[in-house]
Write a protein that holds these residues in place. Structure first.
Motif, PDB file in Angstrom:
ATOM      1  N   UNK A   1       0.838  -1.206   0.000  1.00  0.00           N
ATOM      2  CA  UNK A   1       0.000   0.000   0.000  1.00  0.00           C
ATOM      3  C   UNK A   1       0.870   1.252   0.000  1.00  0.00           C
ATOM      4  N   UNK A   2       1.889   1.289   0.859  1.00  0.00           N
ATOM      5  CA  UNK A   2       2.764   2.469   0.933  1.00  0.00           C
ATOM      6  C   UNK A   2       3.513   2.661  -0.388  1.00  0.00           C
ATOM      7  N   UNK A   3       4.014   1.562  -0.986  1.00  0.00           N
ATOM      8  CA  UNK A   3       4.675   1.664  -2.288  1.00  0.00           C
ATOM      9  C   UNK A   3       3.752   2.302  -3.323  1.00  0.00           C
ATOM     10  N   UNK A   4       2.459   1.911  -3.295  1.00  0.00           N
ATOM     11  CA  UNK A   4       1.489   2.473  -4.244  1.00  0.00           C
ATOM     12  C   UNK A   4       1.305   3.966  -3.998  1.00  0.00           C
ATOM     13  N   UNK A   5       1.254   4.376  -2.732  1.00  0.00           N
ATOM     14  CA  UNK A   5       1.117   5.799  -2.396  1.00  0.00           C
ATOM     15  C   UNK A   5       2.356   6.575  -2.842  1.00  0.00           C
ATOM     16  N   UNK A   6       3.543   5.970  -2.665  1.00  0.00           N
ATOM     17  CA  UNK A   6       4.800   6.617  -3.038  1.00  0.00           C
ATOM     18  C   UNK A   6       4.986   6.664  -4.554  1.00  0.00           C
ATOM     19  N   UNK A   7       4.320   5.770  -5.271  1.00  0.00           N
ATOM     20  CA  UNK A   7       4.528   5.679  -6.712  1.00  0.00           C
ATOM     21  C   UNK A   7       5.896   5.107  -7.029  1.00  0.00           C
ATOM     22  N   UNK A   8       6.453   4.310  -6.109  1.00  0.00           N
ATOM     23  CA  UNK A   8       7.785   3.725  -6.297  1.00  0.00           C
ATOM     24  C   UNK A   8       7.863   2.412  -5.527  1.00  0.00           C
ATOM     25  N   UNK A   9       8.554   1.441  -6.085  1.00  0.00           N
ATOM     26  CA  UNK A   9       8.689   0.128  -5.461  1.00  0.00           C
ATOM     27  C   UNK A   9       9.991   0.088  -4.668  1.00  0.00           C
ATOM     28  N   UNK A  10       9.961   0.663  -3.451  1.00  0.00           N
ATOM     29  CA  UNK A  10      11.196   0.732  -2.654  1.00  0.00           C
ATOM     30  C   UNK A  10      11.108  -0.047  -1.340  1.00  0.00           C
ATOM     31  N   UNK A  11       9.898  -0.343  -0.864  1.00  0.00           N
ATOM     32  CA  UNK A  11       9.767  -1.129   0.364  1.00  0.00           C
ATOM     33  C   UNK A  11       9.578  -2.593   0.006  1.00  0.00           C
ATOM     34  N   UNK A  12      10.342  -3.505   0.639  1.00  0.00           N
ATOM     35  CA  UNK A  12      10.170  -4.923   0.328  1.00  0.00           C
ATOM     36  C   UNK A  12       8.778  -5.390   0.709  1.00  0.00           C
ATOM     37  N   UNK A  13       8.133  -6.116  -0.210  1.00  0.00           N
ATOM     38  CA  UNK A  13       6.764  -6.596   0.024  1.00  0.00           C
ATOM     39  C   UNK A  13       6.653  -8.016  -0.520  1.00  0.00           C
ATOM     40  N   UNK A  14       6.620  -8.995   0.391  1.00  0.00           N
ATOM     41  CA  UNK A  14       6.503 -10.396   0.016  1.00  0.00           C
ATOM     42  C   UNK A  14       5.377 -11.026   0.819  1.00  0.00           C
ATOM     43  N   UNK A  15       4.943 -12.206   0.412  1.00  0.00           N
ATOM     44  CA  UNK A  15       3.869 -12.900   1.117  1.00  0.00           C
ATOM     45  C   UNK A  15       4.442 -13.679   2.307  1.00  0.00           C
ATOM     46  N   UNK A  16       5.137 -12.957   3.168  1.00  0.00           N
ATOM     47  CA  UNK A  16       5.723 -13.518   4.387  1.00  0.00           C
ATOM     48  C   UNK A  16       6.093 -12.346   5.285  1.00  0.00           C
ATOM     49  N   UNK A  17       6.606 -12.623   6.485  1.00  0.00           N
ATOM     50  CA  UNK A  17       7.029 -11.543   7.376  1.00  0.00           C
ATOM     51  C   UNK A  17       8.230 -10.847   6.745  1.00  0.00           C
ATOM     52  N   UNK A  18       8.034  -9.641   6.246  1.00  0.00           N
ATOM     53  CA  UNK A  18       9.082  -8.964   5.473  1.00  0.00           C
ATOM     54  C   UNK A  18       9.662  -7.778   6.220  1.00  0.00           C
ATOM     55  N   UNK A  19       8.795  -6.871   6.707  1.00  0.00           N
ATOM     56  CA  UNK A  19       9.284  -5.685   7.406  1.00  0.00           C
ATOM     57  C   UNK A  19       9.760  -6.073   8.796  1.00  0.00           C
ATOM     58  N   UNK A  20      11.058  -5.847   9.068  1.00  0.00           N
ATOM     59  CA  UNK A  20      11.633  -6.236  10.352  1.00  0.00           C
ATOM     60  C   UNK A  20      11.857  -5.040  11.267  1.00  0.00           C
ATOM     61  N   UNK A  21      11.870  -3.842  10.704  1.00  0.00           N
ATOM     62  CA  UNK A  21      12.102  -2.642  11.496  1.00  0.00           C
ATOM     63  C   UNK A  21      11.166  -1.541  11.002  1.00  0.00           C
ATOM     64  N   UNK A  22      11.113  -0.442  11.726  1.00  0.00           N
ATOM     65  CA  UNK A  22      10.236   0.662  11.354  1.00  0.00           C
ATOM     66  C   UNK A  22      10.884   1.476  10.228  1.00  0.00           C
ATOM     67  N   UNK A  23      10.087   1.782   9.201  1.00  0.00           N
ATOM     68  CA  UNK A  23      10.534   2.672   8.121  1.00  0.00           C
ATOM     69  C   UNK A  23       9.710   3.956   8.203  1.00  0.00           C
ATOM     70  N   UNK A  24      10.382   5.116   8.262  1.00  0.00           N
ATOM     71  CA  UNK A  24       9.706   6.415   8.270  1.00  0.00           C
ATOM     72  C   UNK A  24       9.927   7.066   6.919  1.00  0.00           C
ATOM     73  N   UNK A  25       8.823   7.341   6.200  1.00  0.00           N
ATOM     74  CA  UNK A  25       8.912   7.942   4.872  1.00  0.00           C
ATOM     75  C   UNK A  25       8.332   9.347   4.939  1.00  0.00           C
ATOM     76  N   UNK A  26       9.198  10.356   4.835  1.00  0.00           N
ATOM     77  CA  UNK A  26       8.798  11.757   4.992  1.00  0.00           C
ATOM     78  C   UNK A  26       8.618  12.422   3.637  1.00  0.00           C
ATOM     79  N   UNK A  27       7.507  13.146   3.488  1.00  0.00           N
ATOM     80  CA  UNK A  27       7.208  13.874   2.253  1.00  0.00           C
ATOM     81  C   UNK A  27       7.946  15.207   2.231  1.00  0.00           C
ATOM     82  N   UNK A  28       8.735  15.428   1.180  1.00  0.00           N
ATOM     83  CA  UNK A  28       9.423  16.706   0.982  1.00  0.00           C
ATOM     84  C   UNK A  28       9.163  17.153  -0.450  1.00  0.00           C
ATOM     85  N   UNK A  29       8.322  18.163  -0.607  1.00  0.00           N
ATOM     86  CA  UNK A  29       7.956  18.635  -1.945  1.00  0.00           C
ATOM     87  C   UNK A  29       9.181  19.068  -2.741  1.00  0.00           C
TER      88      UNK A  29
END
Length: 200
Positions: free
Chosen positions: A65-93
């Protein structure tokens, strides 16, 4: 009668005064008030950041979902436990592309303004036990940062029975009083399980 116009104290002046008082506090004798988490909380309180913490059971599609909002495929997304730590994505125009910065828990720089690629984020994410969070910055499409900087916070799924640390990381993100909103993601293909109920 003489008219005298005195300029009012604006918000910027009040913030400067508050910052000065806080700096004095940091030089004072009370050691408990000098902890890093207090400094972080103070800086967050003064910033214009609005955190949207994204939470769901593992493999529910948070990162997708976040990748879709970002318009970029940068966060790993697999059908298993993938995210191991917190990722903070800040918007900067106006920022070109996405960059990533990250330090280990003992202060060693692991990334400093490097291009945020799927491979780089995956590499940092796999080192999750050694870091507090991964910081990503970029111009999120269709979101303006004129008045407030939106920050999406991607968290590990808290129902991973193989890794209790994922649950602890998610719980810490929920209990962080600095967040502005929680976005809970439901996976309609898993509604027969009680994972969502447990987290809610």
């Amino acid at each position: 009668v003489e008219m005298i116009c005195e300029g009012g104290k604006n918000q910027e002046h009040r913030l400067e005064k508050l910052q000065k008082r806080f700096d004095e506090l940091m030089k004072g004798p009370v050691e408990e008030l000098k902890e890093e988490k207090i400094k972080i909380s103070f800086n967050k309180a003064l910033s214009s950041e609005f955190e949207i913490t994204v939470i769901a059971p593992m493999s529910s599609g948070k990162s997708t979902l976040i990748n879709a909002i970002l318009g970029a495929n940068i966060l790993p997304a697999l059908n298993q436990a993938t995210t191991a730590t917190v990722c903070r994505i800040k918007d900067i125009d106006g920022k070109q592309g996405y960059t990533v910065s990250c330090k280990s828990k003992d202060g060693v720089t692991l990334a400093d303004g490097e291009e945020a690629t799927l491979d780089k984020i995956t590499e940092l994410n796999n080192n999750g036990e050694n870091i507090d969070y991964i910081s990503i910055e970029g111009d999120i499409p269709q979101i303006s940062s004129e008045e407030i900087n939106v920050v999406f916070v991607d968290t590990p799924g808290g129902n991973n029975s193989l890794n209790e640390k994922h649950k602890a990381v998610m719980r810490n993100a929920i209990n962080d009083e600095n967040k502005g909103m929680i976005l809970f993601v439901f996976n309609f293909t898993q509604l027969e399980t009680d994972d969502c109920d447990a987290i809610l």
